[in-house]
Design a protein around this motif. Structure first.
Motif, short mmCIF file in Angstrom:
data_model
loop_
_atom_site.label_atom_id
_atom_site.label_comp_id
_atom_site.label_asym_id
_atom_site.label_seq_id
_atom_site.Cartn_x
_atom_site.Cartn_y
_atom_site.Cartn_z
N LEU A 118 41.27 55.02 27.35
CA LEU A 118 40.36 54.01 27.88
C LEU A 118 39.07 53.98 27.08
O LEU A 118 38.60 55.01 26.60
N ARG A 119 38.51 52.79 26.98
CA ARG A 119 37.17 52.62 26.41
C ARG A 119 36.43 51.60 27.26
O ARG A 119 36.91 50.49 27.45
N LEU A 120 35.27 51.99 27.77
CA LEU A 120 34.43 51.10 28.55
C LEU A 120 33.27 50.65 27.69
O LEU A 120 32.69 51.45 26.94
N LYS A 121 32.94 49.37 27.76
CA LYS A 121 31.84 48.86 26.96
C LYS A 121 31.28 47.60 27.61
O LYS A 121 31.88 47.04 28.53
N LYS A 122 30.15 47.15 27.07
CA LYS A 122 29.58 45.86 27.45
C LYS A 122 29.39 45.04 26.19
O LYS A 122 28.84 45.53 25.20
N GLY A 123 29.85 43.80 26.22
CA GLY A 123 29.70 42.92 25.07
C GLY A 123 30.63 43.28 23.93
O GLY A 123 31.59 44.03 24.09
N GLY A 124 30.35 42.71 22.77
CA GLY A 124 31.16 42.98 21.59
C GLY A 124 32.12 41.85 21.29
O GLY A 124 32.16 40.83 21.99
N GLY A 125 32.90 42.03 20.23
CA GLY A 125 33.84 41.01 19.80
C GLY A 125 35.12 41.02 20.60
O GLY A 125 35.36 41.91 21.42
N ASP A 126 35.97 40.01 20.34
CA ASP A 126 37.22 39.91 21.08
C ASP A 126 38.39 40.58 20.38
O ASP A 126 39.46 40.74 20.95
N ASN A 127 38.21 40.96 19.11
CA ASN A 127 39.24 41.68 18.37
C ASN A 127 40.58 40.95 18.38
O ASN A 127 41.64 41.57 18.40
N GLY A 128 40.53 39.62 18.37
CA GLY A 128 41.76 38.84 18.32
C GLY A 128 42.46 38.67 19.65
O GLY A 128 43.53 38.07 19.71
N HIS A 129 41.86 39.19 20.73
CA HIS A 129 42.48 39.10 22.05
C HIS A 129 42.20 37.70 22.62
O HIS A 129 41.04 37.34 22.88
N ASN A 130 43.25 36.92 22.84
CA ASN A 130 43.05 35.52 23.24
C ASN A 130 42.41 35.36 24.61
O ASN A 130 41.67 34.41 24.86
N GLY A 131 42.69 36.29 25.53
CA GLY A 131 42.06 36.23 26.84
C GLY A 131 40.56 36.43 26.75
O GLY A 131 39.77 35.69 27.34
N LEU A 132 40.15 37.44 25.99
CA LEU A 132 38.72 37.70 25.79
C LEU A 132 38.06 36.55 25.05
O LEU A 132 36.93 36.15 25.36
N LYS A 133 38.76 36.03 24.06
CA LYS A 133 38.21 34.92 23.27
C LYS A 133 37.89 33.73 24.19
O LYS A 133 36.83 33.11 24.07
N SER A 134 38.79 33.44 25.11
CA SER A 134 38.59 32.32 26.03
C SER A 134 37.43 32.58 26.99
O SER A 134 36.60 31.70 27.24
N ILE A 135 37.35 33.81 27.51
CA ILE A 135 36.27 34.15 28.44
C ILE A 135 34.92 34.12 27.74
O ILE A 135 33.93 33.58 28.26
N THR A 136 34.86 34.69 26.54
CA THR A 136 33.61 34.72 25.79
C THR A 136 33.15 33.32 25.43
O THR A 136 31.95 33.00 25.49
N LYS A 137 34.09 32.45 25.07
CA LYS A 137 33.73 31.07 24.76
C LYS A 137 33.12 30.37 25.96
O LYS A 137 32.19 29.56 25.84
N SER A 138 33.62 30.71 27.16
CA SER A 138 33.14 30.07 28.39
C SER A 138 31.88 30.70 28.96
O SER A 138 31.02 30.00 29.49
N LEU A 139 31.76 32.03 28.85
CA LEU A 139 30.71 32.74 29.58
C LEU A 139 29.77 33.55 28.70
O LEU A 139 28.80 34.13 29.21
#
Length: 203
Positions: A118-139
């Motif tokens: 496990l790795r916990l963090k706040k912010g950062g890039g999406d590393n190619g993860h499409n779910g994160l990419k979509s959330i980051t684009k929106s929020l």
């Protein structure tokens, strides 16, 4: 809100915990659906059942933490859109519950971390993860992440094929333990703050 602030320091209102995955039985055991698996565990701990929500998500509301001592209001949600458009339900939930993005925790699979780590963090890039990419684009990027390691695909297997396959029989032997630990990490993040949770679970 600082990155080591606990919920009690962040003002009123619930936390939103978003487990990422793809809806439907065909995807249920996929590596890409580990966020759903952890969300299911959290819902069980809260003693609630998921219900359909107008945000295109399944939602359960309750409390996490020690009752009467460090208990916090939490909304656990699973988007019922597909992974690559998770930002839509995430935004609708944010708006419905009127919470800042700093009270969002996203649970997702992570290729660049060994299985079960496990790795916990706040912010950062999406590393190619499409779910994160979509959330980051929106929020934007200022949400918390519980990254569940699934490792890299073997040989020349494509990433998409790898994450859309079920955990192997060897991996499944420890999957319950690792998802339970991930659920513990989410609780710790909400109750204790990021810094303390990282100290315990980023190992």
């Amino acid at each position: 809100m600082t990155t080591n602030a606990s919920a009690s320091e962040a003002g009123a209102g619930p936390w939103l915990v978003l487990g990422l995955g793809n809806p439907g039985p065909d995807y249920a055991g996929n590596r890409h659906n580990v966020g759903f698996m952890v969300a299911d565990l959290l819902a069980a701990r809260m003693g609630g059942k998921f219900k359909s929500h107008k945000s295109r998500a399944q939602v359960v509301e309750g409390r996490l933490g020690t009752p009467g001592v460090s208990s916090h209001r939490v909304v656990v949600a699973k988007p019922m859109s597909f992974m690559n458009v998770s930002g839509g339900p995430a935004t609708a939930l944010r708006d419905f519950y009127k919470l800042p993005v700093e009270r969002l925790v996203v649970i997702h699979d992570e290729l660049d971390i060994d299985y079960g780590v496990l790795r916990l963090k706040k912010g950062g890039g999406d590393n190619g993860h499409n779910g994160l990419k979509s959330i980051t684009k929106s929020l934007g990027r200022d949400y918390f992440r519980v990254r569940f390691g699934v490792g890299r695909p073997p040989g020349r297997m494509q990433v998409a094929d790898y994450v859309l396959k079920d955990f192997s029989s060897t991996e499944r032997k420890e999957l319950d333990y690792f998802t339970d630990r991930a659920a513990d990490a989410v609780e710790s993040l909400i109750v204790d703050g990021l810094e303390r949770a990282q100290g315990t679970y980023n190992s």
